[in-house]
Design a protein around this motif. Structure first.
Motif, PDB file in Angstrom:
ATOM      1  N   TYR A 156       5.636  40.289  59.285  1.00 33.37           N
ATOM      2  CA  TYR A 156       5.805  41.590  58.640  1.00 33.37           C
ATOM      3  C   TYR A 156       6.462  41.393  57.280  1.00 33.37           C
ATOM      4  CZ  TYR A 156      10.848  41.532  59.684  1.00 33.37           C
ATOM      5  OH  TYR A 156      12.179  41.216  59.731  1.00 33.37           O
ATOM      6  N   HIS A 157       6.210  42.303  56.387  1.00 36.58           N
ATOM      7  CA  HIS A 157       6.906  42.317  55.098  1.00 36.58           C
ATOM      8  C   HIS A 157       6.943  43.744  54.574  1.00 36.58           C
ATOM      9  CE1 HIS A 157       2.743  42.226  53.688  1.00 36.58           C
ATOM     10  NE2 HIS A 157       3.163  42.530  52.474  1.00 36.58           N
ATOM     11  N   SER A 158       7.774  43.965  53.592  1.00 37.71           N
ATOM     12  CA  SER A 158       7.985  45.323  53.082  1.00 37.71           C
ATOM     13  C   SER A 158       7.294  45.527  51.742  1.00 37.71           C
ATOM     14  CB  SER A 158       9.489  45.600  52.931  1.00 37.71           C
ATOM     15  OG  SER A 158      10.068  44.714  51.974  1.00 37.71           O
ATOM     16  N   HIS A 159       6.943  46.777  51.480  1.00 40.93           N
ATOM     17  CA  HIS A 159       6.448  47.236  50.188  1.00 40.93           C
ATOM     18  C   HIS A 159       7.400  48.331  49.695  1.00 40.93           C
ATOM     19  CE1 HIS A 159       1.914  45.957  50.510  1.00 40.93           C
ATOM     20  NE2 HIS A 159       2.744  44.955  50.647  1.00 40.93           N
ATOM     21  N   PRO A 160       8.529  47.936  49.122  1.00 44.71           N
ATOM     22  CA  PRO A 160       9.545  48.931  48.738  1.00 44.71           C
ATOM     23  C   PRO A 160       9.261  49.554  47.376  1.00 44.71           C
ATOM     24  CG  PRO A 160      10.363  46.745  48.276  1.00 44.71           C
ATOM     25  CD  PRO A 160       8.977  46.559  48.855  1.00 44.71           C
ATOM     26  N   PHE A 161       8.137  50.243  47.266  1.00 42.26           N
ATOM     27  CA  PHE A 161       7.753  50.857  46.008  1.00 42.26           C
ATOM     28  C   PHE A 161       8.157  52.324  46.009  1.00 42.26           C
ATOM     29  CE2 PHE A 161       4.087  47.748  46.700  1.00 42.26           C
ATOM     30  CZ  PHE A 161       4.863  46.686  46.255  1.00 42.26           C
ATOM     31  N   ASP A 162       8.200  52.900  44.839  1.00 39.44           N
ATOM     32  CA  ASP A 162       8.689  54.261  44.678  1.00 39.44           C
ATOM     33  C   ASP A 162       7.922  55.240  45.563  1.00 39.44           C
ATOM     34  OD1 ASP A 162      10.284  56.224  43.719  1.00 39.44           O
ATOM     35  OD2 ASP A 162       9.183  56.513  41.843  1.00 39.44           O
ATOM     36  N   VAL A 163       8.631  56.228  46.101  1.00 39.71           N
ATOM     37  CA  VAL A 163       8.008  57.197  47.003  1.00 39.71           C
ATOM     38  C   VAL A 163       7.002  58.041  46.239  1.00 39.71           C
ATOM     39  CG1 VAL A 163       8.421  59.140  48.560  1.00 39.71           C
ATOM     40  CG2 VAL A 163      10.081  57.273  48.407  1.00 39.71           C
ATOM     41  N   GLY A 164       5.786  58.097  46.731  1.00 40.06           N
ATOM     42  CA  GLY A 164       4.748  58.930  46.149  1.00 40.06           C
ATOM     43  C   GLY A 164       4.146  59.819  47.207  1.00 40.06           C
ATOM     44  N   ILE A 165       2.985  60.331  46.962  1.00 29.95           N
ATOM     45  CA  ILE A 165       2.330  61.215  47.921  1.00 29.95           C
ATOM     46  C   ILE A 165       1.492  60.430  48.921  1.00 29.95           C
ATOM     47  CG2 ILE A 165       2.300  63.165  46.360  1.00 29.95           C
ATOM     48  CD1 ILE A 165      -0.560  62.468  45.652  1.00 29.95           C
ATOM     49  N   HIS A 166       1.570  59.111  48.818  1.00 29.64           N
ATOM     50  CA  HIS A 166       0.762  58.282  49.710  1.00 29.64           C
ATOM     51  C   HIS A 166       1.554  57.051  50.122  1.00 29.64           C
ATOM     52  CE1 HIS A 166      -2.895  56.847  51.550  1.00 29.64           C
ATOM     53  NE2 HIS A 166      -2.750  55.690  50.940  1.00 29.64           N
ATOM     54  N   ALA A 195      -0.576  41.342  61.153  1.00 28.17           N
ATOM     55  CA  ALA A 195       0.218  41.618  59.942  1.00 28.17           C
ATOM     56  C   ALA A 195       0.711  43.061  59.991  1.00 28.17           C
ATOM     57  CB  ALA A 195      -0.619  41.383  58.683  1.00 28.17           C
ATOM     58  N   ILE A 196       1.992  43.266  59.722  1.00 25.65           N
ATOM     59  CA  ILE A 196       2.582  44.609  59.653  1.00 25.65           C
ATOM     60  C   ILE A 196       3.211  44.789  58.280  1.00 25.65           C
ATOM     61  CG2 ILE A 196       4.451  46.083  60.507  1.00 25.65           C
ATOM     62  CD1 ILE A 196       3.938  45.085  63.280  1.00 25.65           C
ATOM     63  N   VAL A 197       2.942  45.929  57.655  1.00 27.49           N
ATOM     64  CA  VAL A 197       3.525  46.265  56.360  1.00 27.49           C
ATOM     65  C   VAL A 197       4.404  47.496  56.540  1.00 27.49           C
ATOM     66  CG1 VAL A 197       3.082  46.851  53.949  1.00 27.49           C
ATOM     67  CG2 VAL A 197       1.510  45.333  55.172  1.00 27.49           C
ATOM     68  N   VAL A 198       5.627  47.424  56.008  1.00 29.10           N
ATOM     69  CA  VAL A 198       6.605  48.502  56.133  1.00 29.10           C
ATOM     70  C   VAL A 198       6.861  49.106  54.759  1.00 29.10           C
ATOM     71  CG1 VAL A 198       8.931  49.119  56.892  1.00 29.10           C
ATOM     72  CG2 VAL A 198       7.672  47.308  58.082  1.00 29.10           C
ATOM     73  N   ASP A 199       6.897  50.439  54.694  1.00 27.71           N
ATOM     74  CA  ASP A 199       7.252  51.157  53.469  1.00 27.71           C
ATOM     75  C   ASP A 199       8.645  51.760  53.671  1.00 27.71           C
ATOM     76  OD1 ASP A 199       7.536  52.791  51.274  1.00 27.71           O
ATOM     77  OD2 ASP A 199       5.509  53.608  51.354  1.00 27.71           O
ATOM     78  N   PRO A 200       9.717  51.028  53.302  1.00 22.44           N
ATOM     79  CA  PRO A 200      11.070  51.487  53.631  1.00 22.44           C
ATOM     80  C   PRO A 200      11.507  52.741  52.885  1.00 22.44           C
ATOM     81  CG  PRO A 200      11.156  49.512  52.265  1.00 22.44           C
ATOM     82  CD  PRO A 200       9.718  49.722  52.632  1.00 22.44           C
ATOM     83  N   LEU A 201      11.115  52.873  51.616  1.00 25.85           N
ATOM     84  CA  LEU A 201      11.545  54.044  50.854  1.00 25.85           C
ATOM     85  C   LEU A 201      10.890  55.316  51.381  1.00 25.85           C
ATOM     86  CD1 LEU A 201      11.654  52.674  47.191  1.00 25.85           C
ATOM     87  CD2 LEU A 201      13.544  53.078  48.761  1.00 25.85           C
ATOM     88  N   ARG A 202       9.627  55.236  51.737  1.00 26.51           N
ATOM     89  CA  ARG A 202       8.965  56.409  52.316  1.00 26.51           C
ATOM     90  C   ARG A 202       9.537  56.718  53.701  1.00 26.51           C
ATOM     91  NH1 ARG A 202       4.576  59.229  50.832  1.00 26.51           N
ATOM     92  NH2 ARG A 202       3.462  60.424  52.427  1.00 26.51           N
ATOM     93  N   SER A 203       9.923  55.689  54.429  1.00 28.13           N
ATOM     94  CA  SER A 203      10.557  55.905  55.731  1.00 28.13           C
ATOM     95  C   SER A 203      11.846  56.700  55.580  1.00 28.13           C
ATOM     96  CB  SER A 203      10.837  54.564  56.407  1.00 28.13           C
ATOM     97  OG  SER A 203       9.653  53.835  56.627  1.00 28.13           O
ATOM     98  N   LEU A 204      12.641  56.338  54.575  1.00 24.04           N
ATOM     99  CA  LEU A 204      13.877  57.073  54.323  1.00 24.04           C
ATOM    100  C   LEU A 204      13.592  58.514  53.927  1.00 24.04           C
ATOM    101  CD1 LEU A 204      15.911  54.403  52.319  1.00 24.04           C
ATOM    102  CD2 LEU A 204      16.505  55.327  54.562  1.00 24.04           C
ATOM    103  N   ALA A 205      12.581  58.710  53.089  1.00 26.49           N
ATOM    104  CA  ALA A 205      12.275  60.055  52.601  1.00 26.49           C
ATOM    105  C   ALA A 205      11.708  60.946  53.702  1.00 26.49           C
ATOM    106  CB  ALA A 205      11.300  59.981  51.422  1.00 26.49           C
ATOM    107  N   LYS A 206      10.902  60.372  54.605  1.00 30.25           N
ATOM    108  CA  LYS A 206      10.215  61.169  55.623  1.00 30.25           C
ATOM    109  C   LYS A 206      10.987  61.267  56.932  1.00 30.25           C
ATOM    110  CE  LYS A 206       6.833  61.977  52.883  1.00 30.25           C
ATOM    111  NZ  LYS A 206       6.700  63.325  52.290  1.00 30.25           N
ATOM    112  N   GLY A 207      11.965  60.388  57.118  1.00 37.81           N
ATOM    113  CA  GLY A 207      12.764  60.474  58.326  1.00 37.81           C
ATOM    114  C   GLY A 207      12.151  59.818  59.547  1.00 37.81           C
TER     115      GLY A 207
END
Length: 428
Positions: A156-166, A195-207
């Motif tokens: 697994y790895h993260s994609h910590p990119f800015d929160v968008g609409i997708h 393979a697992i991809v995590v979006d941490p910033l969107r996770s924080l924003a969406k709860g």
């Protein structure tokens, strides 16, 4: 045969776990504890036959334990915090998945645990090519061989990119290359790799955890369905496919993610929800969390800059249509509003809320925080007016959809806060 398994989706954002149901392809899963045990002989027979070698899309789902999800989310969030504290962008992190294929539901890969790796990266790639990291992986694998029956069966790895609409959960060309190397090495030996991809910033924003599971197609495989995306949807517009799934959208496919929990853990969680966690859910709002408050002004500023930059272009391209706004509203702003309403009601595709204005995938590289793709131009370097108008229109639609998303989050948060205030005031 298809069976429906009740599962509990863990939440790391303060709202408490929520209960959901997921569909898995394979045999029935009537016993919630069945994911924690397996028949050694049946598993050995499945590994020996390796039916996935003859079917590029053999696996259809990935079942993940709550502890594995929590460890992944904690690791990925630590990368965000570490990078921001240093005054830069969030850091990408990587780890390994421990698990197995499931003999009872052979089309499902079971993830029971995860192990973070001492790897950090920025923007475009996280690759385990350091000597110390490889030695760490070897030592970890040897240790687990004596204590666990499962094997390393994914990463697994993260994609910590800015929160968008997708969501930013997709595989880049670098990710595809890494995944193919693992699959070539492990799949033929009865150990299919995930393979697992995590979006941490969107996770924080969406709860709630925002993650997706993928497998890569063999290089010789050609998808018989044109313009099919990893999730099975059909997107004919190339730019939209790039933004949602990257430049290699035809090279991999998505597996449905489900969560499983033992009877004992479910009983404990039920007691916590009934006696304690309900207070946390009522007493906290995602919008009011420190991370959300800190990123909210930045998100508003970025979308405002986009609109400020695009509005004159839109007004000039529309000509007379952009002139008289009525009710004191400039023509460009009036067009923005109308496009926002149209995009919000019908755009996006797949029920996922459209495309992210700042989630464009550029060739093999994943884009860092912020930014948007410039309008396309002809091969001679001369911009076609019609192409420029279309590109401007698309960018405006995306910017407006971002406004809709930010506004919706704010409104929902305000409604929740007012509801709680009135509830507790009435009780008092």
């Amino acid at each position: 045969m298809t069976a429906t398994t009740a599962s509990s989706q863990p939440s790391t954002m303060g709202g408490g776990p929520s209960t959901s149901s997921s569909t898995a392809t394979g045999g029935p899963q009537s016993d919630p504890n069945s994911r924690y045990t397996f028949n050694d002989e049946a598993l050995a027979a499945l590994r020996k036959s390796s039916p996935w070698k003859d079917d590029p899309k053999y696996f259809t789902s990935a079942a993940i334990s709550p502890s594995a999800v929590m460890k992944m989310m904690t690791h990925c969030h630590s990368g965000v915090e570490k990078g921001v504290k240093k005054g830069g962008n969030p850091i990408e992190v990587m780890g390994l998945l421990l698990g197995r294929p499931d003999p009872q539901t052979p089309h499902t890969l079971v993830v029971t645990d995860v192990f973070p790796l001492p790897i950090e990266g920025f923007e475009t790639r996280v690759i385990a090519d350091d000597g110390d990291v490889i030695n760490h992986m070897i030592a970890l694998g040897e240790s687990l061989e004596t204590t666990r029956k499962e094997k390393f069966m994914g990463w697994y790895h993260s994609h910590p990119f800015d929160v968008g609409i997708h969501s930013h959960c997709f595989l880049s060309q670098t990710d595809i290359s890494t995944q193919l190397q693992w699959q070539r090495a492990e799949d033929p030996h009865g150990n299919p790799f995930l393979a697992i991809v995590v979006d941490p910033l969107r996770s924080l924003a969406k709860g709630h955890p925002e993650l997706k599971a993928f497998r890569a197609y063999p290089p010789e495989y050609t998808n018989p369905i044109p313009n099919q995306c990893p999730d099975g949807s059909i997107i004919n517009e190339e730019q939209l496919r790039l933004e949602k799934w990257g430049s290699c959208s035809s090279a991999y496919y998505e597996l449905q993610v489900e969560y499983f929990m033992s009877t004992g853990a479910r009983n404990v969680l039920s007691l916590l929800n009934r006696n304690f966690l309900w207070m946390r859910a009522l007493g906290s709002t995602t919008m009011c969390e420190a991370e959300a408050r800190g990123r909210y002004p930045e998100r508003v500023e970025k979308v405002a800059q986009k609109i400020h930059k695009l509005e004159p272009l839109a007004s000039s391209s529309l000509g007379g249509a952009g002139g008289g706004g009525g009710d004191g509203m400039p023509g460009g702003a009036m067009m923005l509003a109308s496009r926002g309403r149209a995009r919000g009601s019908g755009g996006g595709g797949g029920g996922r809320g459209g495309t992210g204005g700042n989630s464009t995938a550029m060739d093999e590289k994943k884009k860092p925080m912020g930014g948007s793709k410039t309008p396309s131009s002809s091969s001679e370097g001369v911009i076609n007016p019609k192409e420029q108008d279309g590109a401007t229109s698309d960018e405006l639609s995306k910017a407006c959809q971002e406004v809709v998303e930010i506004t919706t989050e704010k409104l929902v948060g305000n409604i929740a806060q007012m509801t709680k205030k009135n509830l507790f005031s009435d009780i008092a």
